[in-house]
Design an enzyme around this catalytic site. Structure first.
Site, PDB file in Angstrom:
ATOM      1  N   LYS A 139       6.936  -0.883  -9.756  1.00 33.74           N
ATOM      2  CA  LYS A 139       5.987  -1.774  -9.085  1.00 33.74           C
ATOM      3  C   LYS A 139       4.557  -1.545  -9.597  1.00 33.74           C
ATOM      4  O   LYS A 139       3.822  -2.492  -9.907  1.00 33.74           O
ATOM      5  CB  LYS A 139       6.057  -1.531  -7.574  1.00 33.74           C
TER       6      LYS A 139
ATOM      7  N   CYS B 268      -3.625  -6.025  -4.530  1.00 32.83           N
ATOM      8  CA  CYS B 268      -2.556  -5.385  -5.294  1.00 32.83           C
ATOM      9  C   CYS B 268      -3.032  -4.969  -6.677  1.00 32.83           C
ATOM     10  O   CYS B 268      -3.085  -3.783  -7.006  1.00 32.83           O
ATOM     11  CB  CYS B 268      -1.397  -6.355  -5.440  1.00 32.83           C
TER      12      CYS B 268
END
Ligand code: SAJ
Length: 426
Positions: A217, A271
């Protein structure tokens, strides 16, 4: 194993859509959040966040009795944890370490409900090792149960990391269609978690270890950050060399193996501007390129502001009696990316705040909001329509490539003093 009831801990931008999608497949879902107001809103079949299609899915799931929200965890077959992992803040301010306090709180809240055979999945974007740490907190709270870190495949509780990877604005579609990386603390943990996600995921569920899934991720978002940094660096180089960067990228991208992303006002959101730091924090010696990309992208709003200041300086010189406070700058867009209303961590908002601080008048055109945020609460700033802004502004600064601006590009081009940070004008 059958998953009759699942519990989603954290009902935010990821947790609520995930809970709703599981509920839409007729799985009983108990959503848990510490925010009583959010819980009440969801139990009315409404939503407290903005995401296309989410309202319909939540409304149907609540009405049909498959989704219910509460502030305290209840027994379930699987627990999914989707809580924030912000930067750590201490007495010296913020640093680039991840703060796992919300994961710890979630683990401590759900631990009393755990029963042998349960699965716990961490979805929150986390530094490598966070899933093992969560397992440690669960084991501490439940010495009567066994966990994978001590009992491997024979443990009572299965633990996995399955990072969310959906794009804000397309969450409902991507939750179902994207492949999922599913990292188990043991192969059995990964297999059981794959079975859970296969209830909703049409993409492939690919098993791996928890640590690799955590790093996967962070890697995805760092890849994007590094590539956007390349585009942003190119835009400043092209400006120095008096070359149109948009034409340059369009030409270079005709090469079959070149695909340069778009320069912009900087990188925002919760993010991409955060996750690469978790890699840099873990491996500062090795993560040279990843760190530099972050710095390049963080410097971009300042560069855009510099261009606005230069344009104002020129106008000031050209008309000496026009005092700076009489000049008007129109800023087109404040959201963190096109066609959303989310202003959090927005580089465009940062630029507008500094434009306001330069003095003069600022007109903000943001078709996705109805009122200016608190940060822009000043007498010399106003939310305006595009026509009003174009007719009154001395300088127009395009900060976000929203669709309504693309539709009016011919009118925006008519203005004599446009700073285009996003390639609207081509
Ligand atoms: N941006 C550019 N140029 C580009 C692309 C984006 O300047 O060519 C800017 C945007 O304007 C925005 C920022 O980058 O300010 C991030 O936008 P984004 O659309 O790239 O990504 P996010 O933050 O909305 O979502 C990302 C996605 N990650 C990847 O595409 C690798 C999403 O799939 C993740 O689930 C999400 O982060 C997350 O939750 O981690």
């Amino acid at each position: 194993m059958p998953f009759n009831t699942i519990s989603m801990i954290g009902l935010g931008y990821i947790g609520l859509p995930t809970a709703a999608v599981f509920a839409s497949r007729r799985t009983q879902v108990i959503g848990v959040d510490i925010d009583q107001e959010a819980v009440d809103i969801i139990n009315r079949g409404e939503i407290h966040i903005v995401e296309p299609e989410l309202d319909m899915v939540v409304h149907a799931a609540v009405k049909e009795g498959y989704l219910r929200a509460t502030t305290t965890p209840e027994p379930a077959d699987a627990y999914l944890v989707a809580v924030p992992t912000p930067f750590h803040t201490d007495d010296n301010g913020q640093n680039h370490k991840a703060d796992l306090k919300y994961i710890k709180a979630a683990a401590q809240a759900l631990a009393p409900q755990l029963q042998a055979g349960n699965l716990v999945v961490l979805e929150s974007t986390s530094p490598v090792g966070a899933t093992e740490q969560m397992a440690g907190w669960l084991a501490e709270a439940r010495p009567d149960l066994t966990f994978p870190q001590t009992h491997g495949e024979a443990s009572d509780i299965r633990i996995a990391h399955c990072p969310e990877r959906v794009l804000p604005g397309h969450v409902i579609r991507e939750l179902v269609q994207n492949d999922r990386v599913i990292g188990g603390m043991t192969p059995k943990c990964a297999q059981v978690a794959c079975e859970l996600y296969q209830i909703v995921v049409e993409g492939e569920c690919v098993p791996t270890t928890a640590r690799t899934a955590e790093m996967a991720k962070l890697t995805e978002n760092s890849f994007r950050d590094v590539n956007i940094a390349f585009a942003n660096e190119l835009s400043t180089i092209a400006h120095e060399l008096e070359i149109n960067v948009w034409e340059l990228i369009e030409l270079a991208n005709r090469h079959p193996r070149v695909n340069i992303l778009s320069p912009g006002a900087g990188v925002g959101g919760h993010c991409i501007a955060v996750d690469p730091w978790f890699i840099v924090d873990a491996c500062p010696e090795q993560a040279q390129l990843i760190r530099t990309a972050r710095e390049v992208n963080d410097a971009k709003p300042g560069w855009v502001l510099g261009r606005v200041s230069e344009a104002l300086e020129v106008l000031h010189r050209e008309a000496p009696d026009a005092r700076r406070k009489d000049l008007t700058v129109a800023c087109l867009g404040v959201a963190f990316k096109p066609d959303i209303d989310d202003l959090r961590e927005s580089p465009a908002l940062g630029v507008v705040e500094k434009v306001v601080a330069l003095g003069g008048n600022t007109l903000v055109v943001e078709p996705n909001i109805h009122a200016l945020p608190q940060a822009l609460n000043a007498p010399n700033v106003q939310l305006a329509g595009l026509d009003e802004a174009l007719s009154q502004a001395d300088v127009v600064c395009v900060l976000v490539k929203h669709k309504p601006f693309i539709q009016r590009v011919a009118d925006i081009k008519q203005h004599s003093n446009v700073i285009d940070a996003v390639g609207l004008l081509g």
